[in-house]
Design a protein around this motif. Structure first.
Motif, short mmCIF file in Angstrom:
data_model
loop_
_atom_site.label_atom_id
_atom_site.label_comp_id
_atom_site.label_asym_id
_atom_site.label_seq_id
_atom_site.Cartn_x
_atom_site.Cartn_y
_atom_site.Cartn_z
N ASP A 215 0.82 -1.13 -0.07
CA ASP A 215 0.07 -0.03 -0.03
C ASP A 215 0.84 1.32 -0.01
N GLU A 216 2.10 1.20 0.53
CA GLU A 216 2.91 2.41 0.64
C GLU A 216 4.07 2.44 -0.25
N CYS A 217 4.25 1.49 -1.03
CA CYS A 217 5.52 1.44 -1.71
C CYS A 217 5.22 0.97 -3.23
N ASP A 218 6.33 1.15 -4.08
CA ASP A 218 6.03 1.03 -5.42
C ASP A 218 6.88 -0.33 -5.89
N VAL A 219 7.68 -0.72 -5.11
CA VAL A 219 8.36 -1.95 -5.35
C VAL A 219 8.63 -2.47 -3.94
N ILE A 220 8.98 -3.89 -3.68
CA ILE A 220 9.37 -4.59 -2.58
C ILE A 220 10.48 -5.25 -2.79
N TYR A 221 11.57 -5.10 -1.71
CA TYR A 221 12.85 -5.94 -1.69
C TYR A 221 12.78 -6.66 -0.50
N ILE A 222 12.80 -8.07 -0.83
CA ILE A 222 12.93 -9.01 0.25
C ILE A 222 14.40 -9.97 0.31
N PRO A 223 15.20 -9.72 1.29
CA PRO A 223 16.41 -10.30 1.25
C PRO A 223 16.36 -11.64 1.56
N THR A 224 17.35 -12.46 1.77
CA THR A 224 17.60 -13.84 2.12
C THR A 224 17.00 -14.06 3.47
N ASP A 225 15.72 -14.34 3.60
CA ASP A 225 14.98 -14.52 4.88
C ASP A 225 14.35 -15.73 4.92
N ASN A 226 14.44 -16.47 5.79
CA ASN A 226 14.08 -18.09 5.79
C ASN A 226 12.43 -17.90 6.08
N THR A 227 12.00 -17.05 6.93
CA THR A 227 10.52 -16.96 7.24
C THR A 227 9.65 -16.69 5.84
N ALA A 228 10.51 -15.61 5.42
CA ALA A 228 9.90 -14.98 3.78
C ALA A 228 9.89 -15.98 2.90
N ALA A 229 10.74 -17.07 2.94
CA ALA A 229 10.87 -17.92 1.88
C ALA A 229 9.91 -19.07 2.15
N SER A 230 9.64 -19.33 3.32
CA SER A 230 8.74 -20.44 3.66
C SER A 230 7.31 -19.73 3.49
N CYS A 231 7.06 -18.40 3.14
CA CYS A 231 5.92 -17.92 3.04
C CYS A 231 5.75 -17.37 1.59
N SER A 232 6.69 -17.74 0.82
CA SER A 232 6.69 -17.11 -0.50
C SER A 232 5.32 -17.03 -1.31
N GLY A 233 4.71 -18.08 -1.17
CA GLY A 233 3.26 -18.19 -1.86
C GLY A 233 2.33 -17.33 -1.39
#
Length: 323
Positions: A215-233
């Motif tokens: 809602d606030e940004c034009d593009v999202i950056y996600i680093p190598t993050d295990n929690t994010a990777a497990s929730c990538s879908g």
């Protein structure tokens, strides 16, 4: 005199044989058998590949002379602690720690059993080591999964030159993610972006935090993050619905929610970690002096489906991500 001299010679020879036997026992050899405990933080594509590479390297070197006790903590740091303590109690020959929380648990569990880690972004941050020299000085070494963050920032600028605000999405509980965020934020700011971080504590608030970031940004950056990777879908679903593109820190994330990435092959760093374990178990290498090793290759990759969706023009020297 002859009899006494002969006895002395025999005693010396006996001591020499005992000393030699002890030396071989302390170093190990390929006729020995070894038990390796594997603690993996969570199941997702990148960490799974690293574990696969680690096991493959040791199997190639030792065949059936190595046995693996493999445990997955399902994303829970406390479970990593339990797993590593169990490994110590059972007397494994070496612990492989896959991801930062697993490494920290192994470090707390033992100062004697050698620990080889993989999928670690920054060992000095993970282990709270000042005056970093490249080796831990502890019973720990391993491989690093960090791709150059300055290059990642430049890639974001190439893909999204007209964007104004970049949102960085990561798990606040992961030290590896914090390190990347602290490093890349000023790099993105220097390229003219306004940068804001959005953190989730665990898997329960990933979707809501992702929605706020979109809602606030034009593009999202996600680093190598295990929690994010497990929730990538789940992340991909939210970003798709809000039409906000993602630049991912690694290939597994990119496959499910990202437009592009600068990635390594996690199998390769796992395999290298396995070779390091072999050097310790069989050749008697001193783990405390072994420098951390890095991926040999970094590849610029793009997800064609996402790039087509957002009308992104990709440089010709980037590689299309496999489906």
């Amino acid at each position: 005199m002859t009899t006494r001299f002969t006895k002395i010679i025999c005693i010396i020879a006996a001591f020499a044989m005992i000393f030699t036997a002890l030396c071989f026992t302390s170093c190990g050899d390929e006729s020995d058998t070894f038990t390796v405990g594997i603690c993996q933080l969570v199941q997702h594509e990148a960490l799974d590949a690293a574990t696969e590479g680690f096991k493959a390297a040791l199997k190639e070197k030792l065949g059936d002379k190595v046995t693996f006790t493999e445990q997955n903590a399902s994303g829970d740091s406390a479970t990593c602690v339990t797993i590593c303590n169990q490994f110590v109690t059972s007397g494994v020959d070496l612990i492989m720690a896959n991801a930062t929380a697993a490494l920290q648990a192994a470090s707390a569990a033992t100062s004697k059993i050698p620990v080889i880690a993989t999928s670690i972004t920054d060992y000095s941050s993970a282990l709270d080591i000042d005056n970093w020299t490249g080796a831990t000085g502890k019973n720990i070494s391993g491989t690093c999964d960090l791709a150059p963050l300055d290059t990642q920032a430049e890639m974001i600028k190439q893909l999204f030159p007209d964007a104004n605000k970049v949102g960085i999405l990561y798990c606040s509980a992961e030290a590896n993610s914090k390190y990347q965020v602290e490093t890349i934020t000023p790099l993105l700011a220097a390229l003219g972006y306004t940068v804001k971080s959005f953190t989730f504590a665990d898997t329960n608030d990933v979707s809501s935090v992702t929605a706020s970031a979109c809602d606030e940004c034009d593009v999202i950056y996600i680093p190598t993050d295990n929690t994010a990777a497990s929730c990538s879908g789940a992340i991909g679903s939210v970003c798709d619905s809000k039409n906000v593109p993602v630049f991912a820190g690694e290939e597994g994330l990119c496959r499910y929610c990202g437009a592009a990435t600068l990635t390594i092959k996690y199998y390769d760093i796992g395999y290298e970690a396995g070779l390091m374990a072999y050097e310790i178990l069989v050749n008697g290498a001193d783990v405390s002096t072994m420098d951390i090793r890095f991926a040999p290759v970094f590849t610029k990759k793009y997800n064609k489906a996402y790039c087509d969706k957002y009308g992104i023009t990709v440089p010709s020297d980037w590689t299309e991500l496999d489906a």
